[in-house]
Design a protein around this motif. Structure first.
Motif, PDB file in Angstrom:
ATOM      1  N   GLU A 353       0.768  -0.904   0.019  1.00 54.41           N
ATOM      2  CA  GLU A 353      -0.022   0.548  -0.368  1.00 54.41           C
ATOM      3  C   GLU A 353       0.340   1.357  -0.094  1.00 54.41           C
ATOM      4  OE1 GLU A 353      -2.152  -0.503   3.453  1.00 54.41           O
ATOM      5  OE2 GLU A 353      -0.916  -0.342   4.513  1.00 54.41           O
ATOM      6  N   ASN A 354       1.813   1.161  -0.100  1.00 55.10           N
ATOM      7  CA  ASN A 354       2.642   2.628   0.567  1.00 55.10           C
ATOM      8  C   ASN A 354       4.190   2.310  -1.270  1.00 55.10           C
ATOM      9  OD1 ASN A 354       1.890   3.780   2.616  1.00 55.10           O
ATOM     10  ND2 ASN A 354       3.476   1.741   3.755  1.00 55.10           N
ATOM     11  N   ASP A 355       3.404   1.080  -2.047  1.00 55.65           N
ATOM     12  CA  ASP A 355       3.884   1.614  -3.191  1.00 55.65           C
ATOM     13  C   ASP A 355       5.759   0.754  -2.888  1.00 55.65           C
ATOM     14  OD1 ASP A 355       1.929   1.848  -4.355  1.00 55.65           O
ATOM     15  OD2 ASP A 355       2.892   4.198  -5.179  1.00 55.65           O
ATOM     16  N   ASN A 356       6.011  -0.322  -2.156  1.00 59.36           N
ATOM     17  CA  ASN A 356       6.726  -0.316  -2.611  1.00 59.36           C
ATOM     18  C   ASN A 356       6.819  -1.667  -2.580  1.00 59.36           C
ATOM     19  OD1 ASN A 356       8.851   1.143  -0.018  1.00 59.36           O
ATOM     20  ND2 ASN A 356       7.297   0.316   1.337  1.00 59.36           N
ATOM     21  N   VAL A 357       7.821  -2.260  -3.609  1.00 63.36           N
ATOM     22  CA  VAL A 357       7.826  -3.681  -4.568  1.00 63.36           C
ATOM     23  C   VAL A 357       8.587  -4.842  -3.384  1.00 63.36           C
ATOM     24  CG1 VAL A 357       8.333  -4.791  -6.479  1.00 63.36           C
ATOM     25  CG2 VAL A 357       8.001  -1.952  -5.848  1.00 63.36           C
ATOM     26  N   TRP A 358       7.911  -6.043  -3.374  1.00 64.17           N
ATOM     27  CA  TRP A 358       8.304  -7.228  -2.965  1.00 64.17           C
ATOM     28  C   TRP A 358       8.580  -8.014  -3.537  1.00 64.17           C
ATOM     29  CZ3 TRP A 358       9.724  -6.886   2.752  1.00 64.17           C
ATOM     30  CH2 TRP A 358       9.240  -5.735   3.340  1.00 64.17           C
ATOM     31  N   ILE A 359       9.648  -9.094  -3.725  1.00 60.85           N
ATOM     32  CA  ILE A 359      10.129  -9.855  -5.089  1.00 60.85           C
ATOM     33  C   ILE A 359      10.797 -10.942  -3.513  1.00 60.85           C
ATOM     34  CG2 ILE A 359      12.050 -10.927  -6.377  1.00 60.85           C
ATOM     35  CD1 ILE A 359      11.641  -6.933  -6.716  1.00 60.85           C
ATOM     36  N   VAL A 360      10.001 -12.203  -4.329  1.00 60.04           N
ATOM     37  CA  VAL A 360      10.701 -13.140  -3.331  1.00 60.04           C
ATOM     38  C   VAL A 360      11.714 -14.092  -4.216  1.00 60.04           C
ATOM     39  CG1 VAL A 360       9.095 -13.584  -2.054  1.00 60.04           C
ATOM     40  CG2 VAL A 360       9.121 -14.916  -3.976  1.00 60.04           C
ATOM     41  N   ASP A 361      12.859 -14.865  -3.645  1.00 59.07           N
ATOM     42  CA  ASP A 361      13.971 -15.200  -4.718  1.00 59.07           C
ATOM     43  C   ASP A 361      13.803 -16.602  -4.164  1.00 59.07           C
ATOM     44  OD1 ASP A 361      16.589 -15.629  -6.393  1.00 59.07           O
ATOM     45  OD2 ASP A 361      16.807 -16.554  -4.005  1.00 59.07           O
ATOM     46  N   THR A 362      13.569 -17.586  -5.291  1.00 55.23           N
ATOM     47  CA  THR A 362      12.747 -18.974  -5.004  1.00 55.23           C
ATOM     48  C   THR A 362      14.433 -20.302  -4.936  1.00 55.23           C
ATOM     49  OG1 THR A 362      11.477 -18.600  -6.489  1.00 55.23           O
ATOM     50  CG2 THR A 362      11.681 -21.130  -5.947  1.00 55.23           C
ATOM     51  N   SER A 363      15.548 -19.476  -5.068  1.00 53.70           N
ATOM     52  CA  SER A 363      16.675 -20.326  -5.518  1.00 53.70           C
ATOM     53  C   SER A 363      17.575 -20.519  -3.676  1.00 53.70           C
ATOM     54  CB  SER A 363      17.552 -19.509  -6.389  1.00 53.70           C
ATOM     55  OG  SER A 363      18.177 -18.449  -6.102  1.00 53.70           O
ATOM     56  N   SER A 364      16.753 -19.324  -2.900  1.00 53.20           N
ATOM     57  CA  SER A 364      17.233 -19.221  -1.646  1.00 53.20           C
ATOM     58  C   SER A 364      15.823 -19.381  -0.372  1.00 53.20           C
ATOM     59  CB  SER A 364      17.923 -18.395  -1.906  1.00 53.20           C
ATOM     60  OG  SER A 364      17.442 -16.987  -1.988  1.00 53.20           O
ATOM     61  N   SER A 365      16.329 -18.284   0.307  1.00 51.79           N
ATOM     62  CA  SER A 365      15.448 -18.527   1.550  1.00 51.79           C
ATOM     63  C   SER A 365      15.125 -16.315   1.765  1.00 51.79           C
ATOM     64  CB  SER A 365      16.017 -18.614   2.777  1.00 51.79           C
ATOM     65  OG  SER A 365      15.947 -20.793   2.866  1.00 51.79           O
ATOM     66  N   PHE A 366      15.609 -16.126   1.043  1.00 55.92           N
ATOM     67  CA  PHE A 366      15.689 -14.209   1.247  1.00 55.92           C
ATOM     68  C   PHE A 366      14.290 -14.507   0.418  1.00 55.92           C
ATOM     69  CE2 PHE A 366      20.365 -15.175   0.701  1.00 55.92           C
ATOM     70  CZ  PHE A 366      19.998 -15.155   2.055  1.00 55.92           C
ATOM     71  N   PHE A 367      13.923 -12.893   0.476  1.00 60.94           N
ATOM     72  CA  PHE A 367      12.786 -11.687   0.694  1.00 60.94           C
ATOM     73  C   PHE A 367      13.513 -10.305   0.060  1.00 60.94           C
ATOM     74  CE2 PHE A 367      11.639 -12.984   4.313  1.00 60.94           C
ATOM     75  CZ  PHE A 367      10.965 -11.698   4.196  1.00 60.94           C
ATOM     76  N   PHE A 368      13.295  -9.483  -0.920  1.00 61.63           N
ATOM     77  CA  PHE A 368      13.989  -8.315  -0.529  1.00 61.63           C
ATOM     78  C   PHE A 368      12.274  -6.932  -1.116  1.00 61.63           C
ATOM     79  CE2 PHE A 368      16.452 -11.223  -2.404  1.00 61.63           C
ATOM     80  CZ  PHE A 368      17.833 -10.935  -2.140  1.00 61.63           C
ATOM     81  N   LYS A 369      12.962  -6.178  -0.207  1.00 60.71           N
ATOM     82  CA  LYS A 369      11.983  -4.834  -0.383  1.00 60.71           C
ATOM     83  C   LYS A 369      13.199  -4.578  -1.255  1.00 60.71           C
ATOM     84  CE  LYS A 369      10.475  -0.986   2.150  1.00 60.71           C
ATOM     85  NZ  LYS A 369      10.604  -0.242   4.310  1.00 60.71           N
ATOM     86  N   PHE A 370      11.851  -3.093  -2.066  1.00 53.52           N
ATOM     87  CA  PHE A 370      12.690  -2.201  -3.283  1.00 53.52           C
ATOM     88  C   PHE A 370      11.888  -1.029  -3.127  1.00 53.52           C
ATOM     89  CE2 PHE A 370      12.651   0.431  -6.542  1.00 53.52           C
ATOM     90  CZ  PHE A 370      14.105   0.460  -6.865  1.00 53.52           C
ATOM     91  N   ASP A 371      12.618  -0.237  -1.979  1.00 54.70           N
ATOM     92  CA  ASP A 371      12.096   0.809  -1.904  1.00 54.70           C
ATOM     93  C   ASP A 371      12.054   1.991  -2.708  1.00 54.70           C
ATOM     94  OD1 ASP A 371      11.723   3.354  -0.693  1.00 54.70           O
ATOM     95  OD2 ASP A 371      12.778   3.741   0.756  1.00 54.70           O
TER      96      ASP A 371
END
Length: 594
Positions: A353-371
């Motif tokens: 809702e704040n227009d941050n973009v969230w991406i998950v990485d399927t070759s690891s256990s990581f997920f990312f926020k892009f501001d």
């Protein structure tokens, strides 16, 4: 901070009229030496083999895992080509691919697999439940449910990918209704990753085997097939979302995003496609922000990747120029950002809702926020998978990973995602940086390193599809022939807190954190400590060394040490506790000083 690379990449724009045909599937005919069915099988085989490389490249036992994965892909190819040979009476296919396969005909979708693969692809265990999860077994065997969507009336719709049809579940009566697709070829199967509901009462979903979009009229109970525009590289329509009068679909292997105009008659659909900038790449999931910008990913596993923002509104405003013959440089409508380190397989993407973009990485256990304001990525990590999910009977799995796959945001400030190899559904509180992971009770041991394949408490159910409505997460179990629901509104057995929100460490220095456990009752059962972090683990000793002691039943003292050769930077440390049903954690910021 990541720098934009706007204006240096070449894009292409494709437009046209897509006409449905009286032929079932409007796809280019294969070469005379190969039937359409053979080509579809071999295209799927190529995709599965590429996926095997992608998903095993980061494992310590990658050679063994790759071999096992490729064996499954080869078995699938052989079984499918055997089916094609028997169907069309092609003796060469029968001789080459049917000699080692044994199939007991059952008159059910199980017949799409030989006997020795049915436990793997069809499951068969009874529906189970926990305090938070309720499963429901689909009446027809081996339908392989995949994409799922909850309609406004509360009914749950999902695609049965092994039979190419749609089904409905009524949560009140707990009854299934399956709608046979008369246009579906006998013995064919597909992967339908994307599904959405249109306000005219239709459900749309993707079909990766026949490069098709299907429309099911939930009122008239009829099917229509719309051909998906092909790419030279080979197309795979994957995720699908309806926004306003547009259907948006990513072409995973065809390197494009396609917009269909729903305002048109289905027999005369206008479409336009944006071709991704990286050649021979994958085009991943997408989301639209509050300013009507389209965000999506374009990447080559373990090589390069881009997060792209396309200004839909500005392009629409300027599109009249195209009708006057003026060239429109499409790159002017894009902002482009390089992937951060450790983002290699970007499947799921959502915009909050704040227009941050969230991406998950399927070759690891990581997920990312892009501001998008600071143009900066922040890396998070899930909990370490429980041993019941991966088994490790051979001892070759040294660093288990959760493989977050798809994402969705809700109206309560949460990011929801499925963890493929943890067999969990996760709810991440974005503002408070807390993570709750719900274990799905059904497990298929044939997808993990389980010692006893007959035991049901080891493995993964392949939770590939989910949809969020209020405090419920409806999901599908592709390898167990079930759907289920997580009730996130139920009280947790415990919560956790830490005495600090962040710590600073010099190299070689140790700090302690108190993790308090707050039970909701006096009988919470056995609990276990869990931690994970985003610091480097490339060196022989991790950049962050973690140990813990139970000071009491309600407090854990956690020691955090920065190694002498640690890389300086800002990291996320996840601390929590879990039982057999739920994992509750929170993040602490760790700053390793230069």
């Amino acid at each position: 901070m990541k720098q934009k690379t706007k204006g240096i990449l070449a894009f292409a724009f494709l437009g046209g009229i897509l006409l449905t045909s009286t032929v079932l599937f409007a796809i280019a005919p294969p070469a005379a030496t190969m039937t359409m069915e053979e080509k579809e099988v071999l295209d799927r085989f190529d995709f599965m083999m590429n996926a095997c490389v992608e998903r095993t490249s980061d494992l310590e036992n990658n050679e063994q895992a790759l071999t096992a994965c490729q064996e499954v892909a080869t078995q699938d190819r052989n079984s499918s080509l055997c089916d094609v040979g028997q169907k069309i009476g092609e003796q060469m296919l029968i001789d080459n691919y049917c000699t080692e396969l044994s199939s007991t005909m059952t008159g059910t979708p199980m017949d799409n697999f030989p006997d020795d693969q049915r436990a793997t692809f069809c499951g068969g265990s009874d529906a189970k439940s926990t305090s938070y999860v309720q499963e429901y077994k689909i009446p027809t065997l081996c339908t392989q449910p995949l994409a799922i969507k909850v309609a406004p009336d509360g009914n749950v719709w999902f695609v049965e990918s092994n039979v190419g049809q749609i089904a409905k579940f009524d949560p009140i009566s707990e009854k299934f209704t399956e709608f046979e697709n008369d246009m579906w070829p006998e013995g064919a199967r597909t992967m339908s990753w994307g599904m959405d509901y249109s306000s005219d009462g239709t459900m749309w979903y993707t079909d990766g085997s026949f490069d098709t979009l299907w429309r099911f009229d939930t009122i008239g109970e009829t099917y229509d097939a719309v051909s998906f525009p092909p790419s030279e590289e080979g197309s795979l329509p994957q995720k699908l979302a309806i926004r306003g009068s547009n259907i948006i679909v990513n072409d995973f292997t065809g390197s494009k995003i396609t917009f269909f105009d729903l305002a048109q008659n289905i027999d005369d659909l206008t479409y336009s496609s944006i071709v991704a900038p990286i050649p021979n790449s994958f085009t991943g999931d997408f989301g639209v922000d509050s300013k009507n910008n389209l965000w999506y990913t374009n990447w080559v596993p373990d090589t390069t990747g881009l997060l792209l923002k396309f200004n839909i509104e500005q392009y629409k405003q300027d599109s009249y120029l195209a009708s006057t013959g003026i060239d429109i440089p499409l790159e002017n409508y894009f902002d482009v950002y390089d992937f951060p380190d450790d983002l290699n397989t970007a499947n799921g993407l959502s915009v909050d809702e704040n227009d941050n973009v969230w991406i998950v990485d399927t070759s690891s256990s990581f997920f990312f926020k892009f501001d998008p304001n600071g143009e900066e990525f922040t890396k998070f990590v899930t909990s370490t998978p429980q041993k019941s999910a991966y088994g490790n009977s051979t001892g070759i799995i040294k660093t288990p990973i959760s493989r977050p796959y798809w994402t969705e945001t809700d109206m309560n400030g949460n990011l929801i995602f499925n963890e493929q190899t943890s067999n969990q559904l996760a709810v991440f509180d974005i503002d408070n940086e807390r993570l709750i992971e719900y274990m799905v009770p059904s497990k298929n041991p044939n997808w993990a390193d389980c010692e006893d394949k007959s035991k049901s408490n080891c493995g993964v159910a392949q939770i590939f599809g989910f949809d969020v409505i209020d405090d419920k997460i409806w999901f599908t179990e592709w390898a167990e022939n079930k759907i289920g629901v997580v009730d996130t509104g139920k009280s947790l057995p415990f919560t956790v807190n830490t005495n600090v929100e962040s710590i600073n460490l010099k190299k070689g220095e140790t700090e302690t954190i108190s993790l308090s456990i707050n039970p909701s009752s006096s009988n919470i059962g056995d609990i276990n400590f869990n931690f994970a972090h985003t610091a480097s683990t490339v060196t022989k000793s991790s950049d962050l060394l973690i140990s813990h002691d139970f000071n009491s039943s309600n407090e854990i003292i956690v020691s955090i040490t920065a190694s002498q050769i640690a890389l300086s930077g800002d990291y996320k440390l996840l601390l929590g506790v879990f039982n057999s049903e739920v994992n509750v954690s929170k993040y602490v910021d760790v700053i390793i000083e230069p």
